[in-house]
Scaffold this active site. Structure first.
Site, short mmCIF file in Angstrom:
data_model
loop_
_atom_site.label_atom_id
_atom_site.label_comp_id
_atom_site.label_asym_id
_atom_site.label_seq_id
_atom_site.Cartn_x
_atom_site.Cartn_y
_atom_site.Cartn_z
N ARG A 292 0.81 -1.22 0.00
CA ARG A 292 0.00 0.00 0.00
C ARG A 292 0.85 1.28 0.00
O ARG A 292 0.54 2.24 -0.70
CB ARG A 292 -0.90 -0.01 1.25
CG ARG A 292 -1.98 1.06 1.24
CD ARG A 292 -2.65 1.17 2.61
NE ARG A 292 -3.01 -0.08 3.21
CZ ARG A 292 -4.21 -0.66 3.11
NH1 ARG A 292 -5.16 -0.07 2.45
NH2 ARG A 292 -4.45 -1.82 3.69
N TYR A 333 -15.04 -2.55 4.07
CA TYR A 333 -14.40 -2.11 5.33
C TYR A 333 -14.91 -0.77 5.85
O TYR A 333 -14.36 -0.24 6.80
CB TYR A 333 -12.88 -1.93 5.13
CG TYR A 333 -12.16 -2.95 4.29
CD1 TYR A 333 -12.11 -4.28 4.67
CD2 TYR A 333 -11.49 -2.56 3.13
CE1 TYR A 333 -11.42 -5.20 3.90
CE2 TYR A 333 -10.80 -3.48 2.36
CZ TYR A 333 -10.77 -4.80 2.74
OH TYR A 333 -10.08 -5.71 1.99
N CYS A 360 -26.45 -1.85 -8.39
CA CYS A 360 -27.76 -2.12 -7.80
C CYS A 360 -27.60 -2.76 -6.44
O CYS A 360 -27.77 -3.98 -6.29
CB CYS A 360 -28.57 -3.01 -8.72
SG CYS A 360 -29.05 -2.10 -10.16
#
Ligand code: LLP
Length: 438
Positions: A292, A333, A360
């Site tokens: 990350r 999350y 949807c």
């Protein structure tokens, strides 16, 4: 808010990334669009390598490619001197196709498939990181069939939960990953590996969590891992490599206060040095696996605002052309993000809105309650910090195409991942023989 050097507001009042006007990018490539900033990525990598070169020269930084895996990203990583951590057959294949040397690849996963292990052995990956007794037997058989001896590490659980305020006391023994040090399983696993002819134990690995801001949990993990090295030393098992995983936090909103990525590497390396000196251990080859922190803040996603709906006195939605198919992180999350109206950067925030996706599903939101200038249909919305675990976690819900990825650098832009056509999505559809196509 725009705390990254590579994000700017240009004279037209538009958001610019890597020298490219986002309004132009949206025109050229359409929306939704993932945009990745090459300079940002290379800077973070260079920060890691420069820091470790000086603090702990016997190291390898392996990019945790689950964060964002495409051929070109592996090429960039290799150019920056990084290796890669892969967790599936296709990540491995992509890494090799992107020019990553097999010897710089670590293969992870709690349930690697026999085919995946076979591919890893065939490619000659640096190490398979063993995560179960079942896997040892399987890998040994596969290596034996290929007449090879496969280097392995063992994923251990040092018993630190970095995701609570009490990570010092808490020990997560319920994880699906790794062998517990505390209950003796980790040592048993390593001793068992010693009995297999075609496996060669080289070291231990842990990963204590992701999006962690503090240094303390990492330092505690180093304490536990080096204690474990001492215990292994006592039974005559040397540990040549210590892999401390990744997990360094990034900024999604101003609530997040991470350190510089290289500061995590520096603290971990120094702690390893100190623990080795104190415990009389030979310094191991140190491996870090950031994901990350390398690509997260390098990425933004561009959207076009469509429907705007106000539920009087309750809520205002602005719907965009993306959603949980290209960013499932809010749905999964409740992740928080910052966003801007990229075509109107000089306008001040006037209202609080919720950014909804087009899927949807009621839970298909991207940002709940964010202050923005009064948005109009057709405005360009940019969500920030979308470089990690977005493209790699995207799916086709509602048969929406996964957006393309564009790399930007010094005012240039080009595809890293091309757009998906409807035909491409339908390509693998077929008719069972008893269903007659009309
Ligand atoms: N090494 C191992 C063995 C890992 O399991 C992970 C992440 C990393 C390294 C890299 O961690 P990073 O530096 O990226 O924090 N999908 C979640 C993140 C899951 C991370 C899983 N493992 C999300 O979107 O936040």
């Amino acid at each position: 808010m725009l705390c990254r050097e590579t994000l700017k507001i240009n004279q037209a009042g538009h958001l610019e990334i890597g020298g490219c006007d986002t309004v132009d990018l949206a025109k050229q490539y359409g929306t939704p669009l993932y945009v990745m900033d090459e300079a940002y990525i290379r800077n973070v990598c260079a920060g890691y390598t420069a820091t470790l070169d000086s603090v702990y020269p016997d190291y390898k930084v392996c990019y945790a490619s689950k964060a964002f895996s495409t051929k070109a990203i592996y090429t960039i990583m290799r150019e920056e001197g990084l290796g890669a951590d892969v967790v599936s057959g296709c990540e491995l294949k992509t890494a090799l196709a992107g020019g990553m040397d097999a010897d710089s690849i670590y293969f992870h996963g709690n349930n690697k498939l026999p085919e995946e292990l076979a591919e890893a052995v065939k490619a000659g990956v640096h190490a398979v990181v063993i995560d179960s007794f079942y896997e040892m037997t399987l890998l040994n058989e596969i290596a034996a069939q290929k007449n090879k001896r496969q280097s392995v590490m063992v994923r251990v659980n040092p018993g630190i939960d970095a995701h609570t305020h009490h990570f010092v006391q808490t020990s997560r023994v319920d994880s699906k990953f790794g062998f517990s040090i505390a209950d003796g399983t980790a040592q048993k696993a390593i001793e068992t590996i010693g009995t297999f002819e075609n496996l060669s134990f080289i070291g231990i690995h842990c990963h204590i969590g992701s999006q962690i801001f503090e240094l303390k949990p990492f330092e505690l993990a180093v304490e536990k891992m080096t204690d474990f090295m001492v215990a292994l030393g006592k039974v005559g098992i040397p540990v040549a490599e210590l892999n401390m995983g990744g997990g360094y936090g990034v900024t999604y909103t101003e609530e997040d206060k991470p350190l510089e990525p290289r500061q995590y590497a520096e603290a971990i390396a120094k702690k390893v040095k100190a623990c080795c000196a104190e415990k009389n251990l030979l310094e191991p080859h140190l491996v870090l696996e950031p994901g990350r922190s390398i690509v997260g803040e390098a990425g933004i996603t561009l959207y076009t605002v469509g429907a705007i709906k106000e539920i009087k006195d309750i809520k205002k939605y602005i719907a965009v052309d993306g959603g949980m198919f290209e960013n499932p992180r809010y749905a999964l999350y409740r992740s928080k993000y910052d966003a801007v109206l990229a075509n109107r950067m000089s306008d001040s925030a006037e209202e609080t809105v919720t950014v909804a996706g087009k899927c949807c599903e009621s839970g298909d939101m991207l940002i709940e309650d964010i202050r923005l200038p009064k948005a109009q249909s057709g405005d360009l919305l940019a969500i920030l910090t979308t470089g990690a675990y977005h493209y790699s976690m995207a799916g086709h819900y509602n048969r929406n195409p996964i957006p393309p990825v564009v790399l930007v650098r010094d005012g240039r832009s080009d595809y890293m991942v091309k757009p998906e056509s409807y035909e491409r999505i339908m390509e693998l559809d077929t008719y069972p023989v008893w269903i007659k196509k009309r």
